[in-house]
Design a protein around this motif. Structure first.
Motif, PDB file in Angstrom:
ATOM      1  N   ASN A 111      33.422  44.785  42.691  1.00 57.55           N
ATOM      2  CA  ASN A 111      32.358  43.799  42.939  1.00 57.55           C
ATOM      3  C   ASN A 111      30.984  44.439  43.049  1.00 57.55           C
ATOM      4  O   ASN A 111      30.000  43.749  43.215  1.00 57.55           O
ATOM      5  CB  ASN A 111      32.659  43.032  44.225  1.00 57.55           C
TER       6      ASN A 111
ATOM      7  N   ASN B 233      35.955  40.604  46.415  1.00 57.01           N
ATOM      8  CA  ASN B 233      36.792  40.736  45.227  1.00 57.01           C
ATOM      9  C   ASN B 233      37.818  39.628  45.088  1.00 57.01           C
ATOM     10  O   ASN B 233      38.409  39.467  44.023  1.00 57.01           O
ATOM     11  CB  ASN B 233      37.482  42.104  45.214  1.00 57.01           C
TER      12      ASN B 233
ATOM     13  N   LEU C 146      44.080  43.396  42.574  1.00 58.81           N
ATOM     14  CA  LEU C 146      43.364  44.561  43.114  1.00 58.81           C
ATOM     15  C   LEU C 146      44.355  45.639  43.524  1.00 58.81           C
ATOM     16  O   LEU C 146      45.471  45.344  43.918  1.00 58.81           O
ATOM     17  CB  LEU C 146      42.595  44.175  44.376  1.00 58.81           C
TER      18      LEU C 146
END
Lengths: 352, 260
Positions: free
Chosen positions: A89, B182, B155
């Motif tokens: 991110n 995320n 992830l």
């Protein structure tokens, strides 16, 4: 002067002892590689230094202070992972600046340090990109910059090159070493690739079954392996089996031939069974004075580009020999006979 | 020929879904005799009860989402990171609301937390609202947990956590700055589903006697002719807007535009 000291480190998972009495002294600025097959405990040692695993017993000292009780985020140890582990991110600049932000460094200071690190890894102008927009090699360089940005006391590299292709691996390897030397940062590098370990390190720790079998310079480990495992794991090795004929003459009976002037182990006696280890590069096609002769039948001749690796049968074993490629001379035919020459002092003899 | 039947099946399915909607929408426009008008919508939107109940439900939805995120993200993260063996059990628990009817749960709540119990939550408006929010959170748990867990699956949670730790981050920072951003798209899709559930929920709100949108819809449906149809269209539009927002957020999220 010891900077990082690992003292009688042990780690067990249930009944499984993965690290056994591991000891290592690392000087400041030294580059140490932990080399071994998978499951030898090298990564576990690294993770204990990082704080991700707690040792069953033993101590880890940095600058004299035991860090075993500290949490990973209190240790100021940088780590680079095989899978890069960049934060998806965040941009490259945010990734590199993450540790500084946590440490409460000001905006200006963080920005300056991020720029400095990006220029160190040769990725100036990439600050605004996201990890997915970078190649594997670039991502790993960013991961390195991120780990170094906070000026850690020790840098840990957990197989950082394994996920990259061969060419990038070699260039990044050289780059890591260069950056490490420039910054003078104490580094522990984990790898199962012996070429990587030998080319990059000040010292190599060869591990097997949770034990450090040998600690030494790449030159020592390669040329004077302390154990049979080290000899076979580091570099390519042909192993012949023979029987000691005379300790005094250093002679060994093998394939109906007596090889003399060998360096036998101190405790060897007549009729002892021994193994003879030969490096491919110590065998030659041209004879020099004092060489021993080994005759056999060619069973393979592999063209590897700059080098031709010939394999021939001798004394029931397969022996490898490397010769440089010569454009005027094609590789020898398989099935033909061959006599090669070797200096007796380059043969490593060990008891079986 | 094959193509023909495929289209026929598709159109039949579409008609089954769309015709009632068209019928309902058409009916909602017929309040004024002889002409199409938006009178029913005006009547609904001007009804103070509508505004009041809708505002209540939206507020409840926001608190439910906040509570859900605070409960589910750390739980799903911790289960993935440290307790992977517990995952089947946690998943089972999160699926329970699908097999236990809301009415059973709310009766349980009323029995446990009534005014003569050791924790008399139904004794005050605030207490009842909190209880209702817990109920809503439970109803949305299957969707919220699944969405977040799916997000976490993409992830490498363990390595990202270790990377952040080695850079000096504590648990709070890791959750807020590394994990949550995320899985934000996943959290948002869970949040919009939660929103849709809370807006339409009837049983819990009715039995806890709170002025929510669900009971209002039911009340209107029992007493009026054209307004319920208009209300249904409005509710439908809200749900679709939520779906659209999920899509929009997914597309706008910069770092997930191209997955490597």
């Amino acid at each position: 002067m010891t900077f990082l000291r690992i003292d009688h480190l042990e780690k067990s998972f249930g009944a499984n002892r993965v690290v056994k009495d591991f000891n290592l002294d690392v000087a400041q600025g030294e580059f140490i590689s932990l080399l071994g097959p998978s499951g030898c405990g090298k990564t576990t040692v690294l993770r204990m230094v990082a704080g991700f695993e707690t040792p069953t017993s033993g101590a880890i000292h940095i600058e004299g202070a035991d860090i075993v009780g500290q949490r990973p985020n209190q240790r100021n140890i940088g780590m680079v992972f095989q899978a890069y582990a960049l934060f998806p991110n965040m941009t490259v600049a945010q990734n590199v600046g993450f540790g500084l932000k946590i440490a409460g460094a000001g905006r200006a200071k963080t920005d300056a340090r991020v720029e400095e690190m990006l220029s160190t890894i040769g990725l100036e102008g990439y600050g605004g990109r996201y990890p997915f927009q970078l190649s594997g090699g670039q991502q790993q360089r960013v991961a390195l910059a991120r780990a170094l940005a906070v000026r850690p006391r020790v840098l840990l590299l957990d197989e950082p090159l394994s996920a990259l292709d061969a060419k990038i691996r070699t260039s990044l390897r050289a780059e890591i070493r260069q950056i490490q030397q420039r910054l003078g940062i104490t580094t522990i590098f984990v790898t199962h690739d012996q070429e990587e370990a030998l080319s990059i390190s000040d010292r190599v720790v060869v591990m097997n079954g949770g034990i450090a079998e040998q600690v030494g310079t790449p030159f020592d480990v390669y040329n004077h392996p302390a154990t049979a495992f080290v000899a076979s794991f580091v570099g390519t090795l042909s192993i012949l089996e023979g029987t000691v004929k005379s300790k005094a003459e250093g002679s060994v009976q093998i394939a109906g031939q007596t090889l003399t002037r060998l360096r036998l182990p101190d405790d060897a006696a007549g009729d002892d069974k021994v193994s003879l280890s030969l490096r491919p590069e110590s065998l030659r096609l041209d004879r020099r004075k004092g060489d021993l002769d080994l005759a056999g039948k060619i069973i393979a001749a592999d063209f590897l580009g700059s080098v031709i690796r010939i394999q021939f049968e001798y004394g029931g074993s397969r022996v490898s020999l490397d010769v440089f490629n010569d454009p005027t001379r094609p590789p020898p035919a398989v099935g033909g006979s061959l006599t090669v020459h070797v200096a007796p002092e380059t043969i490593l003899v060990m008891r079986r | 020929m094959k193509r023909f039947w495929a289209w026929a099946a598709f159109l039949a399915g579409l008609a089954y879904m769309v015709l009632p909607l068209i019928g309902m929408s058409e009916f909602s426009l017929k309040m004024r005799r002889g002409v199409y008008s938006l009178d029913a919508y005006a009547s609904v939107l001007n009804d103070p009860k509508f505004q009041e109940t809708f505002a209540f439900s939206v507020t409840m939805a926001i608190f439910t989402i906040l509570f859900g995120v605070l409960l589910v993200v750390p739980t799903a993260y911790w289960v993935r990171l440290r307790l992977p063996r517990l995952r089947p059990y946690v998943e089972f628990i999160t699926l329970l609301p699908l097999v236990i009817p809301a009415i059973v749960v709310v009766f349980g709540y009323i029995r446990l937390y009534n005014t003569s119990s050791w924790l008399p939550m139904t004794g005050s408006t605030l207490g009842t609202n909190i209880l209702l929010m817990f109920g809503y959170s439970m109803l949305s748990l299957p969707y919220m947990y699944r969405a977040v867990d799916t997000g976490l699956r993409t992830l490498d949670v363990a390595t990202l956590t270790e990377a952040a730790q080695s850079l000096g981050a504590g648990w709070g920072t890791i959750l807020a700055r590394v994990i949550l951003p995320n899985v934000l798209v996943a959290v948002l899709s869970g949040a919009f589903l939660t929103f849709a559930i809370v807006i339409g929920e009837f049983t819990m709100a009715a039995l806890l006697n709170r002025p929510a949108f669900g009971p209002y819809m039911q009340l209107l449906g029992a007493n009026r002719a054209y307004e319920p149809a208009a209300l249904a269209v409005i509710a439908f539009a809200i749900t679709w807007a939520c779906m659209g927002l999920i899509q929009l957020v997914t597309r706008l999220s910069k770092h997930t535009r191209v997955q490597n």
